[in-house]
Scaffold this motif. Structure first.
Motif, short mmCIF file in Angstrom:
data_model
loop_
_atom_site.label_atom_id
_atom_site.label_comp_id
_atom_site.label_asym_id
_atom_site.label_seq_id
_atom_site.Cartn_x
_atom_site.Cartn_y
_atom_site.Cartn_z
N PHE A 21 16.64 -8.88 2.97
CA PHE A 21 15.74 -7.99 3.68
C PHE A 21 14.29 -8.26 3.31
O PHE A 21 13.97 -8.52 2.15
CB PHE A 21 16.07 -6.53 3.36
CG PHE A 21 17.49 -6.19 3.69
CD1 PHE A 21 17.87 -5.93 5.00
CD2 PHE A 21 18.46 -6.17 2.70
CE1 PHE A 21 19.18 -5.66 5.32
CE2 PHE A 21 19.79 -5.89 3.01
CZ PHE A 21 20.15 -5.64 4.33
N LEU A 22 13.42 -8.18 4.31
CA LEU A 22 11.99 -8.24 4.09
C LEU A 22 11.49 -6.80 4.13
O LEU A 22 11.56 -6.13 5.17
CB LEU A 22 11.30 -9.09 5.16
CG LEU A 22 9.80 -9.25 5.01
CD1 LEU A 22 9.45 -9.91 3.68
CD2 LEU A 22 9.23 -10.07 6.16
N LEU A 23 11.04 -6.31 2.98
CA LEU A 23 10.61 -4.92 2.85
C LEU A 23 9.21 -4.73 3.44
O LEU A 23 8.45 -5.69 3.60
CB LEU A 23 10.62 -4.51 1.37
CG LEU A 23 11.94 -4.75 0.63
CD1 LEU A 23 11.79 -4.40 -0.84
CD2 LEU A 23 13.07 -3.97 1.27
N SER A 24 8.86 -3.49 3.73
CA SER A 24 7.53 -3.22 4.29
C SER A 24 6.42 -3.60 3.31
O SER A 24 5.29 -3.83 3.71
CB SER A 24 7.40 -1.76 4.73
OG SER A 24 7.56 -0.89 3.64
N SER A 25 6.75 -3.71 2.04
CA SER A 25 5.78 -4.14 1.03
C SER A 25 5.48 -5.64 1.12
O SER A 25 4.56 -6.13 0.48
CB SER A 25 6.32 -3.83 -0.38
OG SER A 25 7.49 -4.60 -0.62
N GLY A 26 6.30 -6.38 1.91
CA GLY A 26 6.16 -7.82 2.00
C GLY A 26 7.06 -8.56 1.03
O GLY A 26 7.14 -9.79 1.05
N ARG A 27 7.76 -7.83 0.17
CA ARG A 27 8.67 -8.45 -0.79
C ARG A 27 10.07 -8.53 -0.20
O ARG A 27 10.39 -7.84 0.77
CB ARG A 27 8.65 -7.66 -2.11
CG ARG A 27 7.26 -7.78 -2.76
CD ARG A 27 7.18 -7.14 -4.11
NE ARG A 27 8.01 -7.73 -5.13
CZ ARG A 27 7.70 -8.82 -5.85
NH1 ARG A 27 6.58 -9.46 -5.63
NH2 ARG A 27 8.52 -9.25 -6.78
N HIS A 28 10.90 -9.38 -0.79
CA HIS A 28 12.27 -9.59 -0.33
C HIS A 28 13.23 -8.90 -1.29
O HIS A 28 12.95 -8.76 -2.47
CB HIS A 28 12.59 -11.10 -0.32
CG HIS A 28 11.75 -11.87 0.63
ND1 HIS A 28 12.23 -12.33 1.83
CD2 HIS A 28 10.45 -12.27 0.56
CE1 HIS A 28 11.26 -12.98 2.47
NE2 HIS A 28 10.18 -12.96 1.70
N SER A 29 14.40 -8.50 -0.76
CA SER A 29 15.42 -7.88 -1.59
C SER A 29 16.80 -8.14 -1.00
O SER A 29 16.95 -8.34 0.21
CB SER A 29 15.19 -6.36 -1.67
OG SER A 29 16.20 -5.75 -2.44
N ALA A 30 17.80 -8.10 -1.87
CA ALA A 30 19.19 -8.21 -1.43
C ALA A 30 19.77 -6.83 -1.08
O ALA A 30 20.89 -6.73 -0.60
CB ALA A 30 20.04 -8.86 -2.52
N HIS A 31 18.97 -5.78 -1.31
CA HIS A 31 19.42 -4.41 -1.02
C HIS A 31 18.35 -3.68 -0.22
O HIS A 31 17.15 -3.87 -0.47
CB HIS A 31 19.67 -3.63 -2.31
CG HIS A 31 20.77 -4.20 -3.13
ND1 HIS A 31 20.56 -5.18 -4.08
CD2 HIS A 31 22.10 -3.95 -3.12
CE1 HIS A 31 21.71 -5.50 -4.63
NE2 HIS A 31 22.66 -4.79 -4.07
N TYR A 32 18.79 -2.84 0.71
CA TYR A 32 17.86 -2.03 1.49
C TYR A 32 18.43 -0.63 1.62
O TYR A 32 19.63 -0.45 1.87
CB TYR A 32 17.66 -2.63 2.89
CG TYR A 32 16.59 -1.92 3.66
CD1 TYR A 32 15.24 -2.17 3.43
CD2 TYR A 32 16.92 -0.96 4.62
CE1 TYR A 32 14.25 -1.50 4.13
CE2 TYR A 32 15.94 -0.30 5.33
CZ TYR A 32 14.60 -0.56 5.07
OH TYR A 32 13.62 0.10 5.76
N LEU A 33 17.58 0.34 1.43
CA LEU A 33 17.98 1.74 1.59
C LEU A 33 17.42 2.24 2.91
O LEU A 33 16.21 2.41 3.06
CB LEU A 33 17.45 2.58 0.43
CG LEU A 33 18.01 2.18 -0.93
CD1 LEU A 33 17.18 2.77 -2.06
CD2 LEU A 33 19.46 2.60 -1.05
N GLN A 34 18.28 2.44 3.88
CA GLN A 34 17.86 2.89 5.21
C GLN A 34 17.88 4.42 5.21
O GLN A 34 18.86 5.05 5.57
CB GLN A 34 18.80 2.32 6.26
CG GLN A 34 18.45 2.67 7.69
CD GLN A 34 17.02 2.34 8.05
OE1 GLN A 34 16.12 3.14 7.85
NE2 GLN A 34 16.81 1.15 8.58
N CYS A 35 16.76 4.99 4.76
CA CYS A 35 16.69 6.45 4.62
C CYS A 35 16.87 7.19 5.93
O CYS A 35 17.35 8.32 5.94
CB CYS A 35 15.39 6.86 3.93
SG CYS A 35 15.43 6.48 2.17
#
Length: 194
Positions: A21-35
């Motif tokens: 996932f590409l987070l809104s911060s511009g960083r990448h992650s293997a996890h995303y929390l879809q609030c």
């Protein structure tokens, strides 16, 4: 609510995603929390807001005049926090790239505001929202979020109270581990990348 109970709410609503996932911060992650998914059920959203409100020290809770959240991600939890704290809730949005109050929302000079987010990673959106609230005459006395992804490292310039701290690693473009670099990034959030 304990961390495992909060994560159980995310799992039950299929809001804890795994992938690249590409987070809104511009960083990448293997996890995303879809609030948005965890908050789509009004009962669950209410439970989470009551739990988050209980994290605020009593002296902070009793001072809050208004709740303000950034659109899009903070709108639902902001509304539920307003309900839990029995104060008005409104939101700031970015019609031209910077946050501002619109839609007839107004703060009285000196209103003591709780700024509420769904997820905080770097704190950029939160700090921008706080700046807009202060420009509109409010005084942010505290911030809160459902999830602090910074592992407690974020500084918002005001006391900050997350419901849970989750330390899923995030990566800059040049730091991607091979397993993430091998797959295309999905951008599930609401903010357009710069």
């Amino acid at each position: 609510m304990q961390e495992e109970e909060v994560l159980a709410e995310f799992r039950a609503s299929k809001a804890l995603l795994e992938g690249h996932f590409l987070l809104s911060s511009g960083r990448h992650s293997a996890h995303y929390l879809q609030c948005a998914r965890v908050l789509m059920n009004p009962d669950r959203a209410g439970r989470l807001a009551v739990a988050l409100a209980s994290k605020l020290p009593h002296d902070v809770r009793k001072q809050i005049d208004k709740v303000v959240s950034p659109a899009m991600g903070g709108v639902i939890i902001g509304q539920e926090m307003g309900r839990a704290l029995q104060v008005d809730a409104m939101f700031v949005e970015r019609p031209e790239g910077t946050f501002e109050l619109r839609r007839g929302f107004e703060l009285d000079p000196g209103d003591r505001v709780l700024m509420v987010e769904d997820v905080v990673t770097t704190g950029k959106s939160s700090r921008e929202a706080i700046k807009a609230i202060e420009a509109a005459g409010g005084r942010v006395i505290a911030a809160a979020s459902l999830v602090d992804r910074s592992g407690g490292a974020v500084d918002l310039g005001v006391p900050y109270f997350p419901l849970v701290e989750i330390n899923f690693p995030t990566y800059a473009d040049d730091e991607l581990p091979p397993e993430l670099a091998a797959t295309p990034a999905i951008k599930p959030g609401s903010r357009v990348q710069p």
